[in-house]
Design a protein around this motif. Structure first.
Motif, short mmCIF file in Angstrom:
data_model
loop_
_atom_site.label_atom_id
_atom_site.label_comp_id
_atom_site.label_asym_id
_atom_site.label_seq_id
_atom_site.Cartn_x
_atom_site.Cartn_y
_atom_site.Cartn_z
N LEU A 72 11.68 1.89 -1.76
CA LEU A 72 11.52 2.43 -3.13
C LEU A 72 10.91 3.82 -3.12
O LEU A 72 10.77 4.46 -4.16
CB LEU A 72 10.61 1.52 -3.96
CG LEU A 72 11.05 0.07 -4.16
CD1 LEU A 72 10.04 -0.65 -5.03
CD2 LEU A 72 12.42 0.02 -4.79
N ILE A 73 10.46 4.27 -1.95
CA ILE A 73 9.64 5.49 -1.88
C ILE A 73 10.36 6.59 -1.11
O ILE A 73 10.99 6.32 -0.12
CB ILE A 73 8.26 5.14 -1.27
CG1 ILE A 73 7.35 4.56 -2.35
CG2 ILE A 73 7.61 6.35 -0.64
CD1 ILE A 73 5.98 4.15 -1.90
N LEU A 86 3.79 5.80 2.65
CA LEU A 86 4.02 7.25 2.75
C LEU A 86 3.63 7.77 4.13
O LEU A 86 4.33 8.61 4.70
CB LEU A 86 3.24 7.99 1.66
CG LEU A 86 3.81 7.88 0.25
CD1 LEU A 86 2.85 8.50 -0.77
CD2 LEU A 86 5.17 8.56 0.14
N GLY A 105 0.84 -1.20 0.00
CA GLY A 105 0.00 0.00 0.00
C GLY A 105 0.87 1.24 0.00
O GLY A 105 1.58 1.53 0.97
N VAL A 106 0.81 2.01 -1.07
CA VAL A 106 1.65 3.21 -1.20
C VAL A 106 1.27 4.25 -0.14
O VAL A 106 2.14 4.86 0.48
CB VAL A 106 1.52 3.81 -2.62
CG1 VAL A 106 2.19 5.17 -2.70
CG2 VAL A 106 2.14 2.86 -3.64
N THR A 137 -1.17 -0.53 -6.95
CA THR A 137 -0.35 0.66 -7.22
C THR A 137 1.09 0.41 -6.76
O THR A 137 2.05 0.74 -7.47
CB THR A 137 -0.93 1.89 -6.49
OG1 THR A 137 -2.30 2.03 -6.83
CG2 THR A 137 -0.17 3.15 -6.86
#
Lengths: 258, 258, 258, 258
Positions: free
Chosen positions: D257-258, D128, D123-124, D235
């Protein structure tokens, strides 16, 4: 121990600055300045006898580590210039300077290696909200901004909301796609900045809240800051005080420190 | 035990209605109807052999306590009329009937003492949100409505949001005062209904949320309903099923039961 | 025009009451009372010369329509009794009276046909939140209460949150079912009142927010009140002032008027 | 064009992965794998004839760019090992591997310069939220975590909520101060992780929401992610697919990755 002069000390923000300094053992108030006052007795303003009251810039010969300015637009430039020239690090919350004036002050500060900051908004939560919105924008194609203020506010949307939309647009690098089939006879979809919709709510009971909402398939991400008391700015001012002590240039925007 | 016929049983809502009935020991499915199907074998639709499948109204001779209709606008009136005439209490979620048609059906139901309900929205939380907004409006001079839907939604604002604004206006009895000094070059203040601002947010990740916010000096009151799955309508349908069993008239709107 | 005496006029709430009266053309301040003050000159307290300052109950012979009391627990009973006996309608925000004392005052007020109100909380949004929670509880089997206060608050949960849970339980008529398989080693599920979970959040930046959340299949309903300034109580006090003028009994709780 | 093999293709998540691949012109499904299936005909699973169906690892000789694994814990290690050894970049959402197993796989991937990712949560918005909470923690001394899930969830608090508290604690570097005068007879203050309180709300109607709230004088900052459909994971999977194509090591956690 950081010694401070406060300009605009009789105003609402100036009074909060004084309270913050007096409550903090690391800070020492040495002088206050306001060209409008005529009585220079510290006791008149509930200040300790060691604090000097000034109403003329050229009489301020005491020196200090920092110059805190929450006064009126008309004096902001001269005050900041004075502070830099006397090696007093400026922390400026007063608005109204032009970009050219700010550039001139930055050049002066750089020459003299004097650290300082000019910021329109010392709210830490607002700055973080904008910063996070900018970071999140890379991962979502769709965002909207909602802000909530008291019903006396004249401008809509708020400067922070518009700025947040700008930061999102910059991070995305292109206009957000709209829904070509959308029908909105009342204008309920709000203001538009490159496809990012901005909604301004005005109701008594709110002080100042700013919110960025991002949406993707099956999920949303909301970053919201809420102000219940303008005293919140003091957190950012305190952060700035520490920062300018170790810098040797004049920075613009609290986000540069966060 | 309430026996039921489901009209529009192959659609998305119809399927949810079937699932609800099958999971509820107090409810018994006796028939399903859809004029478009050609295969009348229950097993084709995963239905028990005791359930009869119909594709023509005049062949439905089995009788039942309630007629649940979540079909298409074109058949809604004829279906409801048929149900009332056969003493089957209608619970109608199908949209598209005119006010004149609804009035005619109400007259028919009253004559025959058949209870029933026609509702555009069977969401209990949405109906309660509207009801509470109406009650709160008496105590606050300032309200705004915000709704959040997926980005495919074509109309803005949502019918529920506009209806909520209408209910607030009716309760207040006069236009809300605006701020004459307000400047809003982008239209960020949203849609306007008698001074009540309406804001429509469209982002993937939202299903359907509706919110009324009231503000007074130093306080706000927020009433928000959030839909994460359209299955939520089944709560309202279930409520309606019990209600129509003890009524002898056709009511319009779930709010009449709440 | 309603004439008023304010008891506890030097306190924080008393000062807000004075400000409210002075800003309202329908209200007239005729006297103030505080047994602790020694100086009886109105000007000392920035009051108009027509306002009489009292420090003894038995010297208050001026008469008035209403008696507004936001003083200290020790004097609340005697003050209210005095007001009723002199035909001055009491509006009492002072806490600390026992149930027996309140019952005695209600009997006295009824005998003399004097309208009045005793309320622990004059926040209109809080009272509406509780009322709506009570109404919603009939339609949802599951509810939780969340409250947000500043980090200096000593008691958790807040009285309003606990009271909200009680009202929900009363409306539901039975304990809410829990999840027997739930594992909660840290106690993150919060406080429990007959199956209704209560969560208390304590953070600087909050003033006082109270929230009831209801959940059903695919939907939630949230009723939230937020206080940003204790001046919000004045809305409820104003409402009470109008109400007591037309009543002839002493009621307990602002919810009786809403 | 990225060619993909999907392991666990008949499960709920596997089906969503198939749907995502089929809807994306940049992705090509070349094979599916599930040791439990006996029918190897693509049409049985609504797959194109060009897609090969496997039920034994050693028969997968077709090669592919990526190996998407959303299967069962028992096969996760062997599957990932197989993929790396055959130069197929693993994107693993299957849980259940031990730290030792993951370390072994990382070593193997490094040796062979095969990019890949193992993530518990794709879950992006959740990733975040955690990242922003960690960043915000440096500027606030007080934080609480609130999570909202459906009432069937067994564990409280959620893994994400506990992890968020850990990240905040790591960033702050010390226990948060409590209020020594606080009285909390019901345990309404929730779970505790080094002074950071965690609150778990369980109500039907919620899917999975996670929230970090920070408070300072006069302001709060709230970072909230809300999941309305588990399809949201796609996503993050899509993001991972692009990332592994340009990496040459096996990373753990989408946050890398974020």
């Amino acid at each position: 121990m950081i010694s401070a002069i406060v300009s605009g000390f009789t105003g609402a923000m100036g009074q909060k600055v004084l309270a913050m300094i007096q409550a903090d053992a690391q800070l020492q108030l040495v002088g206050v300045y306001n060209p409008s006052v005529t009585d220079l007795t510290p006791a008149t303003y509930d200040l300790a006898p060691t604090v000097q009251v000034f109403n003329q810039l050229d009489q301020i010969t005491i020196g200090a580590d920092v110059w805190l300015d929450f006064s009126t637009p008309s004096g902001a430039f001269a005050n900041t210039q004075f502070a830099i020239e006397h090696g007093i690090r400026p922390v400026i919350g007063t608005s109204g300077m032009s970009e050219a004036q700010i550039a001139e002050l930055q050049q002066l500060a750089n020459q003299r290696h004097v650290g300082g900051i000019i910021a329109a908004n010392f709210g830490v939560s607002a700055v973080l909200m904008m910063k996070f919105a900018q970071l999140a924008a890379k991962y979502f194609d769709h965002a909207e901004v909602v802000e909530y203020h008291h019903d006396d506010k004249r401008d809509a949307p708020s400067g922070t909301a518009l700025n947040t939309a700008k930061l999102i647009y910059d991070a995305q690098g292109h206009d957000e796609p709209g829904n070509p089939r959308e029908q909105d006879p009342l204008g309920a979809r709000g203001g538009d900045y490159h496809g990012i919709k901005i909604h301004a709510i005005r109701l008594p009971g709110f002080v100042a809240d700013e919110e960025a909402i991002f949406g993707g398939p099956g999920e949303t991400l909301t970053i919201k800051q809420s102000t219940t008391d303008r005293a919140s700015f003091m957190t950012g001012v305190r952060l700035a005080l520490d920062a300018v002590m170790t810098r040797d240039e004049l920075i613009v925007g609290l986000e540069q420190l966060i």
